[in-house]
Motif scaffolding. Structure first.
Motif, short mmCIF file in Angstrom:
data_model
loop_
_atom_site.label_atom_id
_atom_site.label_comp_id
_atom_site.label_asym_id
_atom_site.label_seq_id
_atom_site.Cartn_x
_atom_site.Cartn_y
_atom_site.Cartn_z
N GLY A 138 0.82 -1.20 0.00
CA GLY A 138 0.00 0.00 0.00
C GLY A 138 0.85 1.25 0.00
O GLY A 138 0.53 2.24 0.63
N ASP A 139 1.95 1.20 -0.74
CA ASP A 139 2.85 2.34 -0.86
C ASP A 139 2.05 3.58 -1.29
O ASP A 139 1.29 3.52 -2.26
N PRO A 140 2.17 4.70 -0.59
CA PRO A 140 1.40 5.90 -0.94
C PRO A 140 1.63 6.39 -2.37
O PRO A 140 0.83 7.10 -2.91
N ARG A 141 2.74 5.98 -2.97
CA ARG A 141 3.01 6.41 -4.35
C ARG A 141 2.26 5.54 -5.35
O ARG A 141 2.23 5.85 -6.54
N THR A 142 1.66 4.43 -4.90
CA THR A 142 0.91 3.57 -5.80
C THR A 142 -0.27 4.34 -6.36
O THR A 142 -1.00 5.00 -5.63
N SER A 143 -0.46 4.27 -7.68
CA SER A 143 -1.56 4.97 -8.35
C SER A 143 -2.60 3.95 -8.79
O SER A 143 -2.33 3.09 -9.62
N VAL A 144 -3.79 4.06 -8.22
CA VAL A 144 -4.88 3.14 -8.53
C VAL A 144 -5.98 3.91 -9.24
O VAL A 144 -6.40 4.97 -8.77
N SER A 145 -6.45 3.37 -10.36
CA SER A 145 -7.60 3.93 -11.07
C SER A 145 -8.64 2.83 -11.21
O SER A 145 -8.31 1.70 -11.53
N LEU A 146 -9.88 3.19 -10.97
CA LEU A 146 -10.98 2.22 -11.01
C LEU A 146 -12.15 2.86 -11.71
O LEU A 146 -12.58 3.95 -11.34
N GLN A 147 -12.65 2.18 -12.73
CA GLN A 147 -13.82 2.66 -13.45
C GLN A 147 -14.75 1.49 -13.72
O GLN A 147 -14.31 0.44 -14.16
N TYR A 148 -16.02 1.68 -13.41
CA TYR A 148 -17.04 0.70 -13.79
C TYR A 148 -18.40 1.35 -13.75
O TYR A 148 -18.59 2.43 -13.19
N SER A 149 -19.34 0.69 -14.39
CA SER A 149 -20.73 1.14 -14.38
C SER A 149 -21.62 -0.08 -14.31
O SER A 149 -21.48 -1.01 -15.10
N LYS A 150 -22.53 -0.08 -13.36
CA LYS A 150 -23.53 -1.13 -13.25
C LYS A 150 -24.85 -0.60 -13.82
O LYS A 150 -25.91 -0.90 -13.33
N ALA A 151 -24.76 0.20 -14.87
CA ALA A 151 -25.94 0.88 -15.40
C ALA A 151 -27.05 -0.08 -15.80
O ALA A 151 -28.21 0.27 -15.75
N ASP A 152 -26.71 -1.28 -16.21
CA ASP A 152 -27.74 -2.24 -16.60
C ASP A 152 -28.32 -2.97 -15.40
O ASP A 152 -29.24 -3.76 -15.54
N THR A 153 -27.75 -2.77 -14.23
CA THR A 153 -28.21 -3.47 -13.04
C THR A 153 -29.17 -2.58 -12.28
O THR A 153 -28.86 -1.43 -12.00
#
Length: 195
Positions: A138-153
């Protein structure tokens, strides 16, 4: 531990998780939590304790970050609640293996109804164990990007409304059926079969 309920899988239109620019394969979106996620360049940190099976002692560290927790010990919904309470922007549950697993609701012992996590508003995902190494510690320099859509749910509110209206439709169908079987109801409806 309480038994997990089968929940219909969330149909996800878009699902992308990157860590330091590397796409992580095998990510699944939980059956509860945010309907959409669009997090870019967030830091990550491990929750402590790592299973989030007790109050988290590093809440200040998790605030504004993607919190990493290990699977096990307690239902995933409880882990997500503890993470959300810290102000983390998402909860990433690291699976115990590389098999696909999507957490849903659970039935707490002695409860009258299932806990479906309707109060959880942050994104909740599951990543395979083999990908946990990309997060490091969990190094603070770690860059995490997360994208999703449950639009059909359907949303949780829509699911509850559907269940309620399905129950009402069954009652109405039974009442109409009972009336049609009554000797006082005319069997022939005007306009149908009057040839």
């Amino acid at each position: 531990s309480s038994p997990a309920l089968n929940s219909s899988p969330a149909r996800v239109k878009i699902a992308t998780l990157t860590v330091d620019g590397n796409v992580i394969d095998g990510m699944l979106v939980a059956g509860f939590g945010a309907e959409t996620a669009n997090l870019l360049d967030c830091a990550a940190a491990w929750a402590w304790p790592r299973m989030a099976d007790a109050d988290l002692t590093n809440g200040a560290t998790l605030r504004g970050k993607v919190a990493l927790v290990d699977r096990g010990g307690i239902p995933a919904i409880e882990k997500a609640r503890r993470v959300q309470a810290t102000g983390a922007v998402a909860c990433a549950i690291v699976n115990t293996n590389d098999k696909a697993w999507r957490p849903g609701g659970h039935m707490p012992a002695g409860a009258a109804e299932a806990d479906v996590g309707a109060d959880i508003t942050i994104p909740v995902i599951v990543v395979p164990r083999s990908t946990a190494t990309v997060f490091g510690e969990g190094d603070p320099r770690t860059s995490v990007s997360l994208q999703y859509s449950k639009a059909d749910t359907p949303s949780m509110e829509a699911k509850k409304l559907f269940a309620k209206s399905a129950g009402r439709a069954t009652k109405l169908r039974n009442a109409v059926s009972g009336l049609l079987k009554s000797p006082t109801v005319e069997r022939k409806l005007p306009g149908f079969g009057d040839e």
